[in-house]
Structures are given as structure tokens and as C-alpha cells.
Enzyme design. Structure first.
Site, PDB file in Angstrom:
ATOM      1  N   SER A 267     -31.160  98.560 -85.162  1.00 29.90           N
ATOM      2  CA  SER A 267     -32.343  99.040 -85.502  1.00 29.90           C
ATOM      3  C   SER A 267     -32.428 100.508 -84.853  1.00 29.90           C
ATOM      4  O   SER A 267     -31.335 101.041 -84.502  1.00 29.90           O
ATOM      5  CB  SER A 267     -33.291  98.250 -84.637  1.00 29.90           C
ATOM      6  OG  SER A 267     -33.288  98.122 -83.282  1.00 29.90           O
ATOM      7  N   LYS A 268     -33.741 101.021 -84.998  1.00 24.10           N
ATOM      8  CA  LYS A 268     -33.779 102.229 -84.568  1.00 24.10           C
ATOM      9  C   LYS A 268     -33.375 102.566 -82.936  1.00 24.10           C
ATOM     10  O   LYS A 268     -32.909 103.218 -82.531  1.00 24.10           O
ATOM     11  CB  LYS A 268     -35.048 102.673 -84.682  1.00 24.10           C
ATOM     12  CG  LYS A 268     -35.613 103.412 -86.071  1.00 24.10           C
ATOM     13  CD  LYS A 268     -36.966 103.883 -86.114  1.00 24.10           C
ATOM     14  CE  LYS A 268     -37.309 104.119 -87.807  1.00 24.10           C
ATOM     15  NZ  LYS A 268     -38.686 104.781 -87.702  1.00 24.10           N
ATOM     16  N   ARG A 269     -33.703 101.549 -82.214  1.00 25.85           N
ATOM     17  CA  ARG A 269     -33.360 101.635 -80.650  1.00 25.85           C
ATOM     18  C   ARG A 269     -31.862 101.322 -80.570  1.00 25.85           C
ATOM     19  O   ARG A 269     -31.449 101.838 -79.455  1.00 25.85           O
ATOM     20  CB  ARG A 269     -34.327 100.459 -80.094  1.00 25.85           C
ATOM     21  CG  ARG A 269     -33.659  99.072 -80.490  1.00 25.85           C
ATOM     22  CD  ARG A 269     -34.551  98.203 -79.759  1.00 25.85           C
ATOM     23  NE  ARG A 269     -34.300  96.640 -80.137  1.00 25.85           N
ATOM     24  CZ  ARG A 269     -33.373  95.819 -79.571  1.00 25.85           C
ATOM     25  NH1 ARG A 269     -32.775  96.363 -78.616  1.00 25.85           N
ATOM     26  NH2 ARG A 269     -33.190  94.790 -79.986  1.00 25.85           N
TER      27      ARG A 269
END
Length: 494
Positions: A267-269
Site C-alpha cells: 500500500s502507499k504506507r
């Protein structure tokens, strides 16, 4: 070689791609054509970049061709910004295409031509079922604990249905099996009875993704499709459509997913951000590619690869089918390794780009190269290097209050004054000469070199952290060094 790409109005002739190599036939006997075909419905991130890299590397290794194709048929979700990121990202990574970029939206006439031919041949048919009817069918199948699928209600329909704009479906074989000899997953078998009749054109006439992919791969002579394993379930339908069109399916290699450090979907994180964000954060393209090529592939114990070494060593047959975890710390380490091993001149454009983001620019190549040589073991990214090196390129110094309070004190003023006097007399303004002066002064004052160097460092750099003081002063030059020491002396109370 692949057949030429038909344009609008070209007579519909089945096109046959090169046959995949047998286990005993080396791939070098065929003209390898790979493609990277991102959809601009989201930003290009590391998962897509790795797919592009594997496709590019295999084409380069085999002396073949690499095609860039933008699959933009989903006009509602596709964005111009996503297309920009794809093109600029591929350019930054230097994954140059031999052909393209091609856009599916510019090939609509060709798709319509093929669909009309399939309707004439009987390999496709019009389906008049409404959405409500299909939803009801699905609910009934779920209630019976059956796999939801289209049952072919309209396969044998010969007359239109009043008031219903039909879709076009592919007439999938009802018996037999499709065997995908996947280069990563091995032999995977799909029973045709489990594959429903795929929609290849919507009721408004627009073609669907799975159909456009088939026509594109066929027309462009693609011999090897390297893509994420989330596409594996699409492959049997696409192979059946290719065979219905008289084409030989390409060789498939479905590469595993990239997971986050916690084992969850990336994911983006975790790092699933636009590839251009890595450029903004100061990563080198070769370092990012080096990191990604090692996610699922290895070449002995080698960790660090130049681009040429990747091309020479990579083989899609050696990709592991297990998913790999993204490790930001490993990427940072690799980036620093590439910074340290690169020719300094090759890093100059990257440093200048980062300095521009800080509102600073310099065309002083000698200074830029000198900064790179003095800073690259102290920074993990080019962004960090630029931030730590601003004082080399500015007329004024931004002082760290804590460093000033600790090192630019009344007690330090006499020593700093003596340093200024000694430096003013240096005839050969080089790092060795400056080191000798400071070292001799420390000896005469019976103190450590650090006691001498830290006030000077804060005076010229604004903080207590910089490259070695002799290298720092040599890069700054005599006049700027003396001006900054003078300015610092004026700030120190008597």
C-alpha cells in the site's frame, strides 16, 4: 518476426505470432517481443515498474524488442495525470521502448473490425440479456451454492430482442481444457466448462480490456507476456480468443506480487506510491531497478548490479513464484551503494535537480562534483545530499541555534580568530594544505583538532555537521571561507 500492425480499414486477416520455444529450442532462435502495458487508472508504482523491468530486461537479454502500450480503454477511470506519470516514469528509469507508446483508444477501429469478423465467423455472438436478468441469474446460482457465471443463454439466439442493445460475447469452447505453460508457475490447467463467455464489446460498442489485450498482442507480434500473477485467471480466456483468431498464444510468465514489510498487500504506507515520488525523494533510477530486480529473482549471492550486469544475467525462467516483501531500508542501502559507486559526473544532474527543489541552482560542475565526492558516504539519497549541501551554494549561512550556542562562544573566539589569521596566509588553497595549517595550529595550542574544527565548521556551514573540515573549506574557496568566519566572529560576544 511479428506481423505488421493493421490500421483502420485493413482487411481482417488472422495474424499469427511467433510460436513459443520448446523446452529443447533456445529462445534465441525466435525474435523475442515483450511489452509493458500499464492502465492509467492509477499511478505507476513499484509493482508495475518491476513488471516493466522484467519485460525490458528479457527483451534486451535476448536481443529482441520491447513495446510500451497504454491500456486506456477505461475512459471513466483513466486520467491524463496517470499517463504523464507512466511516460515520465519510464523516461526517468531509462527503460526505453523500441516501439510505442501505443494507446488503445487510438485503435478502436481495429477492435471493431476484429469483432465484426468474429461475429461473421461465429466465434462471437450478440447477447441480449439485461443487467437485471443477469443479476437475478447470479443470485439464483449463489443460492444454489454454484459458481456465478454466464450460462450461454444467448449462444444460439438468431433474432434480436426488441428494445435491448446487445453486448458481444466470445463463444468460449464448452469442453476440453486450456493449459498455460507458465514460465514462473509451471503448468496450470483450466477447464473450459469453468470459463464463461466473456463480454468483448459493451452495449455501447466499446471493446473490453481482455479483448483489446488479445488483439494488441496478436497485432504487435508479442511473443512473451510478462505480467503480475493477478492476471493469471485472464490467461485461458485470452488464449482461447487468440486461437479463435488463428493466432498462436505467446509464452506467459506471471510474476508474484510485491508485499509490504508486514506481509500485507503493498500500500502507499509501504511504498506503493507514484514512481516519480522516488525521484523526488532522491533515489537513483539504477538503484531502484537494482532493488526491484532482486524481488523474486537472484543471481548467485550478488546484491549490487549495474544495468549492464542485470541485462547480462537476467532470465525470466529464474523468477521465483513466491511473493516478495518490500524493504525500504534495503532500498536505502542499495541507493547509497549506487551513489558511492557511480561516476561523480553521472550524479551531477540528480544533485542539480534536488538543489532546484530547494530554490538553488549551480552550473559549477567542479563544485558539484566536489560536493558529491565529499558527501556521498554521508547521505543515503540525493535529496539528503542536497539538503546537507545547501551552504556550499548560498551566499549566506543558515545557523543552527544549538550549534551556535555550543561552538560559537566567547571562549572559542580567540581560537577562531587565530584560525582566520592562519587560513588567510595559505597560498595553496587545497584540502591537504588546509589540513596542515589546522593541525599545526591545534598542536601549537595544545588542543585537539576537533576543538579547532567545530567552531570553524559552524561558522562556514551553519551546523556542526559537514564533510571533513579541510575538504569543506577547499570547496567553499578562500574568499567565502574568510567572509563567513568574519561574519561569525562579529556575532560572538566579547
Amino acid at each position: 518476426m511479428g506481423a505488421p500492425r493493421p490500421g483502420p480499414g485493413t482487411p481482417r486477416v488472422p495474424l499469427v505470432t511467433c510460436a513459443p520455444p520448446s523446452k529443447t529450442e533456445p529462445a534465441t532462435l525466435m525474435s523475442v517481443v515483450t511489452r509493458f502495458a500499464p492502465s492509467p487508472t492509477g499511478m505507476l508504482h513499484v509493482g508495475g515498474v518491476r513488471t516493466a523491468l522484467f519485460s525490458w530486461l528479457y527483451a534486451r537479454r535476448m536481443g529482441g524488442r520491447f513495446i510500451l502500450r497504454v491500456e486506456d480503454t477505461d475512459r471513466e477511470r483513466s486520467t491524463d495525470e496517470a499517463v504523464r506519470v507512466i511516460l515520465e516514469g519510464m523516461q526517468w528509469l531509462a527503460l526505453e521502448a523500441d516501439e510505442g507508446p501505443y494507446y488503445q483508444t487510438k485503435r478502436v477501429d481495429r477492435y471493431g473490425e476484429v469483432i465484426r469478423g468474429m461475429l461473421d465467423d461465429g466465434t462471437a455472438y450478440h447477447c441480449y440479456c439485461t443487467k437485471q436478468e443477469l443479476d437475478q441469474l447470479r443470485e439464483q446460482q449463489i443460492a444454489r451454492k454454484e459458481k456465478p457465471r454466464y450460462t450461454g443463454i444467448c449462444r444460439d439466439r438468431t433474432t434480436p430482442r426488441e428494445g435491448v442493445q446487445p453486448v458481444v460475447r466470445f463463444r468460449n469452447p464448452l469442453d476440453g481444457a486450456v493449459v498455460v505453460e507458465d514460465l514462473v508457475h509451471g503448468s496450470v490447467t483450466f477447464q473450459n466448462r469453468e470459463l464463461d463467455d466473456l463480454i468483448i464489446a459493451r452495449s455501447d460498442g466499446t471493446p473490453t480490456y481482455n479483448f483489446c489485450v488479445v488483439v494488441d498482442d496478436m497485432d504487435m507480434g508479442v511473443t512473451h507476456v510478462i505480467r503480475g500473477d493477478d492476471h493469471l485467471n485472464n490467461t485461458p480466456r485470452q488464449m482461447n480468443m487468440l486461437r479463435a483468431l488463428g493466432a498462436t498464444p505467446p509464452v506467459y510468465a506471471h510474476v508474484p506480487m510485491i508485499l509490504g514489510p508486514d506481509g500485507a498487500k503493498l500500500s502507499k504506507r509501504h511504498g506503493a506510491v507514484s514512481v516519480l515520488q522516488y525521484e523526488e525523494e532522491g533515489f537513483l533510477p539504477d538503484a531502484l531497478l537494482n532493488y526491484l530486480v532482486r524481488l523474486g529473482w537472484s543471481h548467485g549471492d550478488q546484491e549490487i548490479f549495474t544495468r549492464a550486469e542485470m541485462v547480462a544475467a537476467f532470465d525470466i525462467h529464474d523468477v521465483n513464484k513466491a511473493a516478495s516483501a518490500f524493504n525500504p531500508e534495503k532500498l536505502l542501502w542499495l541507493n547509497q551503494q549506487h551513489m558511492m559507486r557511480a561516476e561523480p559526473a553521472a550524479l551531477v544532474p540528480h544533485l542539480r535537480a534536488q538543489l532546484r527543489r530547494l530554490g538553488i541552482d549551480s552550473d559549477d560542475t567542479a563544485l558539484l562534483v566536489g560536493v558529491i565526492l565529499s558527501q556521498r558516504e554521508r547521505a543515503k539519497t540525493m535529496k539528503e545530499m542536497a539538503q546537507n549541501s545547501r551552504f556550499f551554494f548560498t551566499e549566506t549561512v543558515e545557523f543552527d541555534p544549538k550549534a551556535v550556542a555550543k561552538h560559537l562562544t566567547a571562549e572559542a573566539k580567540p581560537q577562531l580568530t587565530k584560525v582566520r589569521e592562519q587560513l588567510a596566509s595559505v597560498a595553496d588553497w587545497t584540502a591537504p594544505a588546509i589540513h596542515t595549517v589546522l593541525n599545526d595550529l591545534a598542536t601549537s595550542l595544545q588542543t585537539g583538532l576537533g576543538k579547532i574544527a567545530q567552531p570553524v565548521r559552524v561558522a562556514v556551514a551553519g551546523s556542526a555537521v559537514s564533510p571533513p573540515i579541510d575538504a569543506t573549506l577547499a570547496l567553499l574557496g578562500r574568499e567565502r571561507t574568510l567572509r563567513r568566519i568574519d561574519a561569525a566572529l562579529r556575532q560572538i560576544p566579547a
